[in-house]
Design a protein around this motif. Structure first.
Motif, PDB file in Angstrom:
ATOM      1  N   ARG A 155       2.139   1.656  -3.488  1.00  0.00           N
ATOM      2  CA  ARG A 155       1.104   2.221  -4.359  1.00  0.00           C
ATOM      3  C   ARG A 155       0.948   3.726  -4.119  1.00  0.00           C
ATOM      4  O   ARG A 155       0.700   4.481  -5.049  1.00  0.00           O
ATOM      5  CB  ARG A 155      -0.238   1.516  -4.142  1.00  0.00           C
ATOM      6  CG  ARG A 155      -0.372   0.225  -4.906  1.00  0.00           C
ATOM      7  CD  ARG A 155      -1.795  -0.303  -4.889  1.00  0.00           C
ATOM      8  NE  ARG A 155      -2.242  -0.738  -3.584  1.00  0.00           N
ATOM      9  CZ  ARG A 155      -1.972  -1.924  -3.057  1.00  0.00           C
ATOM     10  NH1 ARG A 155      -1.260  -2.795  -3.723  1.00  0.00           N
ATOM     11  NH2 ARG A 155      -2.422  -2.255  -1.866  1.00  0.00           N
ATOM     12  N   SER A 156       1.115   4.143  -2.876  1.00  0.00           N
ATOM     13  CA  SER A 156       1.016   5.576  -2.562  1.00  0.00           C
ATOM     14  C   SER A 156       2.203   6.353  -3.116  1.00  0.00           C
ATOM     15  O   SER A 156       2.060   7.503  -3.533  1.00  0.00           O
ATOM     16  CB  SER A 156       0.963   5.785  -1.048  1.00  0.00           C
ATOM     17  OG  SER A 156      -0.170   5.181  -0.501  1.00  0.00           O
TER      18      SER A 156
ATOM     19  N   VAL B 177       5.974   9.518   1.014  1.00  0.00           N
ATOM     20  CA  VAL B 177       4.999   8.873   1.898  1.00  0.00           C
ATOM     21  C   VAL B 177       5.626   8.685   3.266  1.00  0.00           C
ATOM     22  O   VAL B 177       6.838   8.567   3.401  1.00  0.00           O
ATOM     23  CB  VAL B 177       4.517   7.509   1.344  1.00  0.00           C
ATOM     24  CG1 VAL B 177       3.726   7.685   0.079  1.00  0.00           C
ATOM     25  CG2 VAL B 177       5.646   6.539   1.150  1.00  0.00           C
TER      26      VAL B 177
ATOM     27  N   GLU C 202       0.835  -1.200   0.000  1.00  0.00           N
ATOM     28  CA  GLU C 202       0.000   0.000   0.000  1.00  0.00           C
ATOM     29  C   GLU C 202       0.873   1.254   0.000  1.00  0.00           C
ATOM     30  O   GLU C 202       0.588   2.225  -0.713  1.00  0.00           O
ATOM     31  CB  GLU C 202      -0.939   0.012   1.211  1.00  0.00           C
ATOM     32  CG  GLU C 202      -1.917   1.161   1.199  1.00  0.00           C
ATOM     33  CD  GLU C 202      -2.813   1.180  -0.033  1.00  0.00           C
ATOM     34  OE1 GLU C 202      -3.076   2.288  -0.537  1.00  0.00           O
ATOM     35  OE2 GLU C 202      -3.238   0.114  -0.504  1.00  0.00           O
TER      36      GLU C 202
END
Length: 171
Positions: free
Chosen positions: A20-21, A56, A17
Motif C-alpha cells: 500500500r505504501s 519503500v 502495508e
C-alpha cells in the motif's frame, strides 16, 4: 520446480502495508507512461515495479518477495484485463489505489497528482543521497582533523590504502 513459500499472517499484513505504501509511486509511473505512450510494455511495467519497491524500505528478503509477488498479480491483471481491472483488484484486496470522489463514486486518483507525488519522492531520494555524501565528507574531515582514520565506508573517493601509504600515512 518452483519454491513453495509459507508466510505468517503477520508477515502478510506487513507486506500488504508495504505494498500500500509503494502503490502510489507505481500508479504514478503507470499513469505517466500511459499518458505519453499508451499501455505499458513488459519493460515499462518491470521498471515501474522496481521503482515502487525501491520507494519503500523493505526490511527483509521475504517481505520483498511478497511485495513483488503482489505486484506480479497486478501486472498479470494489467496485461490480461487492463489497468481498470487491476486497479479494482488492488482496491478490493488492499484498499489502495482508488480515491472517493465527491458524490461518493470511486474514480482513479488524478494522474497529475500521482506524477507530482512520484517526482517529489524522487527529489527527496536525491537530496538524501546528497546529504549522505556531505555526511561522509564531514566525517572524513573530522577524522583527518583529529588525526584518526575514518571507517572504511566513510573514506573519501581515491583514499585507498596504496594512496595513503604513498602519502606517508598508515592505513
Amino acid at each position: 520446480m518452483e519454491e513453495e513459500s509459507w508466510i505468517t499472517h503477520e508477515e502478510y499484513l506487513a507486506s500488504a502495508e508495504l505494498f500500500r505504501s509503494a502503490f502510489p509511486a507505481f500508479a504514478a509511473e503507470v499513469a505517466r507512461v500511459e499518458a505519453m505512450r499508451g499501455k505499458l510494455n513488459e519493460f515499462q511495467l518491470s521498471r515501474a515495479v522496481t521503482m515502487a519497491a525501491d520507494s519503500v524500505e523493505i526490511l527483509g528478503w521475504n517481505s520483498r518477495r511478497t511485495v513483488l509477488a503482489i505486484f506480479d498479480v497486478y501486472v498479470e491483471l494489467y496485461r490480461g484485463e487492463g489497468r481498470e481491472a487491476a486497479d479494482r483488484w488492488v482496491e478490493a484486496t488492499f484498499g489502495a489505489g482508488l480515491l472517493l470522489a465527491s458524490g461518493g463514486r470511486q474514480e482513479q486518483a488524478d494522474p497529475g497528482l500521482l506524477a507530482r507525488l512520484a517526482a517529489v519522492e524522487e527529489e527527496i531520494r536525491g537530496r538524501e543521497a546528497e546529504l549522505l555524501e556531505l555526511y561522509r565528507e564531514l566525517t572524513r574531515l573530522k577524522a583527518e582533523a583529529s588525526g584518526t582514520q575514518p571507517p572504511d565506508g566513510l573514506r573519501g573517493r581515491g583514499e585507498d590504502d596504496g594512496e595513503l601509504a604513498a602519502a606517508g600515512s598508515k592505513p
